[in-house]
Design an enzyme around this catalytic site. Structure first.
Site, short mmCIF file in Angstrom:
data_model
loop_
_atom_site.label_atom_id
_atom_site.label_comp_id
_atom_site.label_asym_id
_atom_site.label_seq_id
_atom_site.Cartn_x
_atom_site.Cartn_y
_atom_site.Cartn_z
N ASN A 13 0.81 -1.23 0.00
CA ASN A 13 0.00 0.00 0.00
C ASN A 13 0.84 1.28 0.00
OD1 ASN A 13 -2.50 -1.35 0.01
ND2 ASN A 13 -2.40 -1.62 2.22
N GLY A 28 1.84 2.55 -2.90
CA GLY A 28 1.48 3.24 -4.13
C GLY A 28 2.22 2.76 -5.36
N LYS A 83 2.24 -7.29 -14.23
CA LYS A 83 2.26 -7.71 -12.82
C LYS A 83 2.11 -9.23 -12.82
CE LYS A 83 0.29 -6.76 -8.24
NZ LYS A 83 1.28 -5.92 -7.57
N THR A 132 -2.04 -11.19 -5.71
CA THR A 132 -2.81 -11.89 -4.69
C THR A 132 -3.95 -10.99 -4.20
OG1 THR A 132 -1.41 -11.10 -2.86
CG2 THR A 132 -0.76 -13.16 -3.95
N HIS A 184 -6.10 -5.26 -13.64
CA HIS A 184 -7.16 -4.73 -14.50
C HIS A 184 -6.85 -3.29 -14.91
CE1 HIS A 184 -9.52 -8.16 -12.89
NE2 HIS A 184 -10.15 -8.08 -14.05
N GLU A 238 5.77 -4.92 -12.07
CA GLU A 238 5.46 -4.61 -10.67
C GLU A 238 5.48 -5.89 -9.84
OE1 GLU A 238 1.78 -3.32 -7.86
OE2 GLU A 238 1.92 -2.26 -9.78
N GLY A 239 6.23 -5.86 -8.75
CA GLY A 239 6.26 -6.99 -7.84
C GLY A 239 5.06 -6.97 -6.91
N GLY A 282 4.05 -6.62 -3.08
CA GLY A 282 4.61 -6.20 -1.80
C GLY A 282 6.03 -5.69 -1.95
#
Length: 218
Positions: A10, A12, A35, A39, A52, A116-117, A119
């Protein structure tokens, strides 16, 4: 290839990844967002997950792209990928070698591939590998996004220490919200002191899009 991670969940990552890709595409640099592992999703009921949103942006470049083209392992449990995989599909561990091949295929078509990973960098993918291992295998440059709340100094310095110890090519950028007035008096003074002594300064993401694009492409 640019691998985007974060100091924590979280922070960003998705917002920053989209903004950077939009900036790059506006500059004529064909950029796709991927990505590979997500999860905490239910594709039947939720069409607004991170992937999405990526798909929505990517379709401006290629209308034929589907969700499965840009995200290969998807789990309902909101947890580390390893835990979600073991609970939901125990007999099908995440194959990072397959991930790497599929991700690298995009470099044949696009000027910049942003991955993008899930976490932060130490989040486990398998019992042996975490997100940092994936970035290392991809030989990608790394962009770590930090939140802008109290505690960001420690989070940024821990990630800086980890990445520096691996002698990686990386940047750390703070995702600064417009309404966070406290940042300028609480955290920014130390960031400025750190940057005076560092050859890899911590930047404000929103003020550094051109610099970050150049970093990703060099």
């Amino acid at each position: 290839m640019l691998f985007i991670s974060a100091t924590n969940t979280n922070a960003g990552k998705t917002t920053c990844a989209r903004l950077l890709a939009q900036y790059c595409n506006a500059c004529g640099v064909r950029t796709i967002l991927l990505k590979p592992i997500e999860t905490g999703v239910n594709d039947t009921t939720n069409h607004f997950s991170d992937v999405h949103l990526f798909l929505q942006d990517n379709r401006l470049l290629d209308r034929s792209l589907t969700l499965k083209d840009i995200s290969f392992y998807r789990y309902a449990k909101a947890s580390a990928p390893l835990i979600a995989q073991q609970e939901e599909n125990q007999n099908a561990p995440i194959d990072t070698n397959d991930l790497i091949q599929r991700l690298q295929n995009f470099t044949k078509t696009y000027d910049l591939v942003i991955v993008e990973g899930a976490g932060g960098l130490c989040v486990p993918i398998t019992l042996e590998e975490n997100m940092l291992d994936l970035a290392l295998k991809l030989k990608a440059k790394i962009l770590v996004i930090s939140h802008d709340n109290l505690g960001l100094i420690n989070d940024c310095l821990l990630n800086d220490f980890l990445l520096k110890s691996h002698q990686l090519d990386y940047k750390i950028a703070i995702n600064l919200r417009e309404n966070n007035a406290a940042f300028h008096s609480v955290s920014l003074p130390y960031i400025e002191l750190f940057n005076e002594r560092s050859n890899n300064p911590i930047v404000i993401f929103q003020q550094s899009l051109k610099e970050l694009m150049s970093f990703a492409l060099k």
